[in-house]
Write a protein that holds these residues in place. Structure first.
Motif, PDB file in Angstrom:
ATOM      1  N   ALA A  16       0.740  -1.291  -0.065  1.00 16.95           N
ATOM      2  CA  ALA A  16      -0.094   0.094   0.064  1.00 16.95           C
ATOM      3  C   ALA A  16       0.645   1.288  -0.039  1.00 16.95           C
ATOM      4  O   ALA A  16       0.679   2.401  -0.536  1.00 16.95           O
ATOM      5  CB  ALA A  16      -0.911  -0.007   1.239  1.00 16.95           C
ATOM      6  N   THR A  17       1.764   1.344   0.699  1.00 19.16           N
ATOM      7  CA  THR A  17       2.867   2.536   0.583  1.00 19.16           C
ATOM      8  C   THR A  17       4.343   2.046   0.232  1.00 19.16           C
ATOM      9  O   THR A  17       4.779   0.799   1.069  1.00 19.16           O
ATOM     10  CB  THR A  17       2.908   3.107   2.075  1.00 19.16           C
ATOM     11  OG1 THR A  17       1.464   3.399   2.366  1.00 19.16           O
ATOM     12  CG2 THR A  17       3.644   4.362   2.145  1.00 19.16           C
ATOM     13  N   TRP A 113     -10.342   3.673   2.182  1.00 22.01           N
ATOM     14  CA  TRP A 113      -9.496   2.349   1.904  1.00 22.01           C
ATOM     15  C   TRP A 113      -8.783   2.017   2.835  1.00 22.01           C
ATOM     16  O   TRP A 113      -8.355   0.894   2.995  1.00 22.01           O
ATOM     17  CB  TRP A 113      -8.871   2.510   0.538  1.00 22.01           C
ATOM     18  CG  TRP A 113      -9.696   2.920  -0.573  1.00 22.01           C
ATOM     19  CD1 TRP A 113      -9.693   4.052  -1.256  1.00 22.01           C
ATOM     20  CD2 TRP A 113     -10.758   2.241  -1.152  1.00 22.01           C
ATOM     21  NE1 TRP A 113     -10.609   4.390  -2.443  1.00 22.01           N
ATOM     22  CE2 TRP A 113     -11.548   2.945  -2.453  1.00 22.01           C
ATOM     23  CE3 TRP A 113     -11.224   0.972  -0.745  1.00 22.01           C
ATOM     24  CZ2 TRP A 113     -12.351   2.458  -2.970  1.00 22.01           C
ATOM     25  CZ3 TRP A 113     -12.365   0.521  -1.896  1.00 22.01           C
ATOM     26  CH2 TRP A 113     -13.014   1.297  -2.732  1.00 22.01           C
ATOM     27  N   THR A 219      -6.492   8.833  -3.648  1.00 21.86           N
ATOM     28  CA  THR A 219      -5.489   8.119  -3.127  1.00 21.86           C
ATOM     29  C   THR A 219      -6.044   6.782  -2.697  1.00 21.86           C
ATOM     30  O   THR A 219      -7.066   6.562  -2.432  1.00 21.86           O
ATOM     31  CB  THR A 219      -5.020   8.698  -1.877  1.00 21.86           C
ATOM     32  OG1 THR A 219      -5.052  10.213  -2.034  1.00 21.86           O
ATOM     33  CG2 THR A 219      -3.910   8.288  -1.199  1.00 21.86           C
ATOM     34  N   TYR A 220      -4.791   5.918  -3.015  1.00 21.75           N
ATOM     35  CA  TYR A 220      -5.253   4.453  -2.920  1.00 21.75           C
ATOM     36  C   TYR A 220      -6.005   3.715  -3.971  1.00 21.75           C
ATOM     37  O   TYR A 220      -6.154   2.556  -3.959  1.00 21.75           O
ATOM     38  CB  TYR A 220      -5.724   3.834  -1.501  1.00 21.75           C
ATOM     39  CG  TYR A 220      -4.859   4.350  -0.275  1.00 21.75           C
ATOM     40  CD1 TYR A 220      -3.536   3.801  -0.191  1.00 21.75           C
ATOM     41  CD2 TYR A 220      -5.365   5.384   0.540  1.00 21.75           C
ATOM     42  CE1 TYR A 220      -2.649   4.193   0.797  1.00 21.75           C
ATOM     43  CE2 TYR A 220      -4.367   5.851   1.633  1.00 21.75           C
ATOM     44  CZ  TYR A 220      -3.321   5.202   1.793  1.00 21.75           C
ATOM     45  OH  TYR A 220      -2.324   5.483   2.856  1.00 21.75           O
ATOM     46  N   THR A 233       1.866   6.134  -2.471  1.00 23.99           N
ATOM     47  CA  THR A 233       0.821   5.172  -2.221  1.00 23.99           C
ATOM     48  C   THR A 233       0.323   4.503  -3.332  1.00 23.99           C
ATOM     49  O   THR A 233       0.617   4.980  -4.412  1.00 23.99           O
ATOM     50  CB  THR A 233      -0.418   5.842  -1.570  1.00 23.99           C
ATOM     51  OG1 THR A 233      -0.735   6.889  -2.399  1.00 23.99           O
ATOM     52  CG2 THR A 233       0.114   6.508  -0.210  1.00 23.99           C
ATOM     53  N   CYS A 235      -2.420   1.027  -5.163  1.00 24.71           N
ATOM     54  CA  CYS A 235      -3.656   0.965  -5.130  1.00 24.71           C
ATOM     55  C   CYS A 235      -4.162  -0.303  -3.990  1.00 24.71           C
ATOM     56  O   CYS A 235      -3.715  -1.256  -4.293  1.00 24.71           O
ATOM     57  CB  CYS A 235      -4.010   0.633  -6.577  1.00 24.71           C
ATOM     58  SG  CYS A 235      -5.867   0.245  -6.727  1.00 24.71           S
ATOM     59  N   VAL A 236      -4.849  -0.029  -3.237  1.00 28.72           N
ATOM     60  CA  VAL A 236      -5.406  -0.889  -2.145  1.00 28.72           C
ATOM     61  C   VAL A 236      -6.417  -1.903  -2.748  1.00 28.72           C
ATOM     62  O   VAL A 236      -6.665  -3.065  -2.721  1.00 28.72           O
ATOM     63  CB  VAL A 236      -6.002  -0.386  -0.937  1.00 28.72           C
ATOM     64  CG1 VAL A 236      -6.553  -1.223  -0.164  1.00 28.72           C
ATOM     65  CG2 VAL A 236      -4.928   0.537  -0.126  1.00 28.72           C
TER      66      VAL A 236
END
Length: 441
Positions: A16-17, A113, A219-220, A233, A235-236
């Motif tokens: 994720a990060t 997310w 974001t995400y 970040t 992509c969750v």
């Protein structure tokens, strides 16, 4: 909701990060074409390094098509660019283009997310007409971002820093031009898994024509979003099953992002130093794929959006559940969105069409791929990668720019655009559809 995808077309996220120590914060043009080529394979024969010239056509179409010759001219490559360097076609307007990036933090809501993130953080790129060209041309992305994105897409046929060398046409932090409350604002939202940079060429063109453009990285939801402190970040929700509930959540979350960005650009304490140039009574939105579907959600939530465009995005059930009387346009590829075809994606447009009670259009581009309306196909053509489109990327980009601009000129500037009322001999690839009759011509 984005159009249905095969597993091979879905974007793989990874952590994720990603720690990016020493990764400089770049203003404007920030972040790359995420998963640029995730669903394409190297072509057996590479395209020439310069884009294919636009198709020949009449020098003029209708009164609304004045200046179209400039579109074809703008597709030529910039002078002084080394052979083989990817680049975006030049904007067609008369204004130099400036760009900057904003970091925004909405402390009123947690991230949808990542529950441990107590505030929703966003990166937004702005493009705008400038008084003159600046000293530094904006980067499309950093070498590290290019490396991460190409690895994510499993592309090994080009150098890992290839996308970072893409030449843009905007200048970082160039001095804005315009009078107070004189410029209309267009919000852009990218596709699922994509960063805002995939819409740079469209944004540059609108800015060269006197618009302020704000493209949002949700974001995400992107494979790469870089923040000022060096965080990247990813992509969750890109992994796993992409059922309708996920995309409904995504559209509603993006609508909240859009409203927050509008607050920060038009409120009493605007975050952009030149925000007074924006006319708060002339705001509209366009998005690609999931961003297009989210345009409807954003318009339902926020009446400040006077008009909207869904570009090749399958819409979500339950978002538009009552009549929407503001202007709206569907722009997509004929292989997916032909009315009456029985395609489930087209059926979502047919469902929402019945509730659109204001000015509306349904336009289809024959021979387009899903990414033909973004920077991805023009860049893929230059890199020698087959993106699956029958229309050359420079041509599909020209068409996208022209029709999107016509829509906003008509509905934000009150300039009638006959181009939107009938088929164009200059753009025979574009079909104007009558969903009630299930015909396109």
């Amino acid at each position: 909701m984005t159009e249905p995808e095969s597993a091979a077309q879905r974007y793989r996220s990874g952590p994720a990060t990603i720690t990016a120590a020493g990764n400089p914060f770049l203003r404007g043009g920030l972040v790359a074409v995420a998963g640029l080529l995730a669903c394409v394979a190297p072509a057996s024969t590479a395209y020439a390094s310069a884009p294919v010239a636009a198709s020949a056509g009449p020098s003029a179409d209708t009164a609304a098509s004045a200046g179209l010759a400039g579109d074809a001219a703008a597709s030529a490559g910039p002078l002084g660019v080394p052979s083989g360097t990817p680049y975006l076609p030049r904007p067609t307007g008369s204004h130099p283009v400036g760009t900057t990036a904003l970091y925004l933090k909405d402390a009123s809501r947690p991230d949808p997310w990542v529950p441990t993130a107590q505030a929703r953080e966003l990166m937004v790129s702005l493009w705008y007409p400038a008084k003159s060209e600046g000293r530094r041309r904006a980067q499309y992305m950093t070498p590290k971002e290019s490396e991460l994105l190409l690895k994510d897409a499993k592309i090994t046929s080009v150098p890992l820093d290839a996308l970072s060398k893409t030449r843009t046409n905007a200048f970082s932090d160039a001095k804005p031009a315009g009078r107070k409350h004189g410029l209309p604002l267009v919000v852009l939202s990218p596709g699922f898994g994509k960063p805002r940079s995939t819409l740079t060429a469209l944004a540059e063109d609108l800015a060269s024509r006197g618009y302020v453009v704000a493209a949002i990285d949700h974001t995400y939801e992107s494979v790469a979003t870089t923040f000022p402190d060096g965080r990247v970040t990813t992509c969750v929700p890109c992994e796993g099953d992409h059922d309708p509930s996920l995309f409904t959540k995504l559209s509603k979350g993006r609508a909240a992002d859009v409203s927050y960005v509008l607050d920060q650009l038009t409120g009493a304490r605007a975050k952009w130093k030149a925000a007074s140039l924006i006319d708060p009574s002339r705001i509209a939105m366009a998005g690609h794929s999931a961003g297009g579907a989210s345009t409807i959600a954003a318009m339902v939530k926020d009446s400040r959006l006077r008009a909207g465009i869904d570009i090749d995005g399958t819409t979500d059930t339950g978002i538009l559940d009552s009549e929407l009387s503001r202007p709206f346009m569907f722009l997509g590829k004929s292989a997916t969105y032909t009315p009456g075809s029985g395609n489930p994606a087209a059926a979502t447009w047919e469902r929402d069409w019945k509730l659109l009670t204001g000015w509306k259009r349904w336009l289809l581009l024959t021979g387009a791929a899903h990414e033909s309306f973004t920077d991805i196909v023009p860049l893929a053509d230059q890199l020698g990668i087959d993106a699956g489109a029958k229309v050359p990327g420079v041509r599909s980009l020209e068409i996208t720019r022209r029709y999107v601009r016509a829509f906003f000129d008509q509905h934000l500037r009150n300039k009638p655009q006959p181009l939107l009322d009938e088929p164009s001999p200059r753009y025979p690839e574009v079909k104007l559809c009558s969903p009630d009759k299930k015909t396109c011509e």
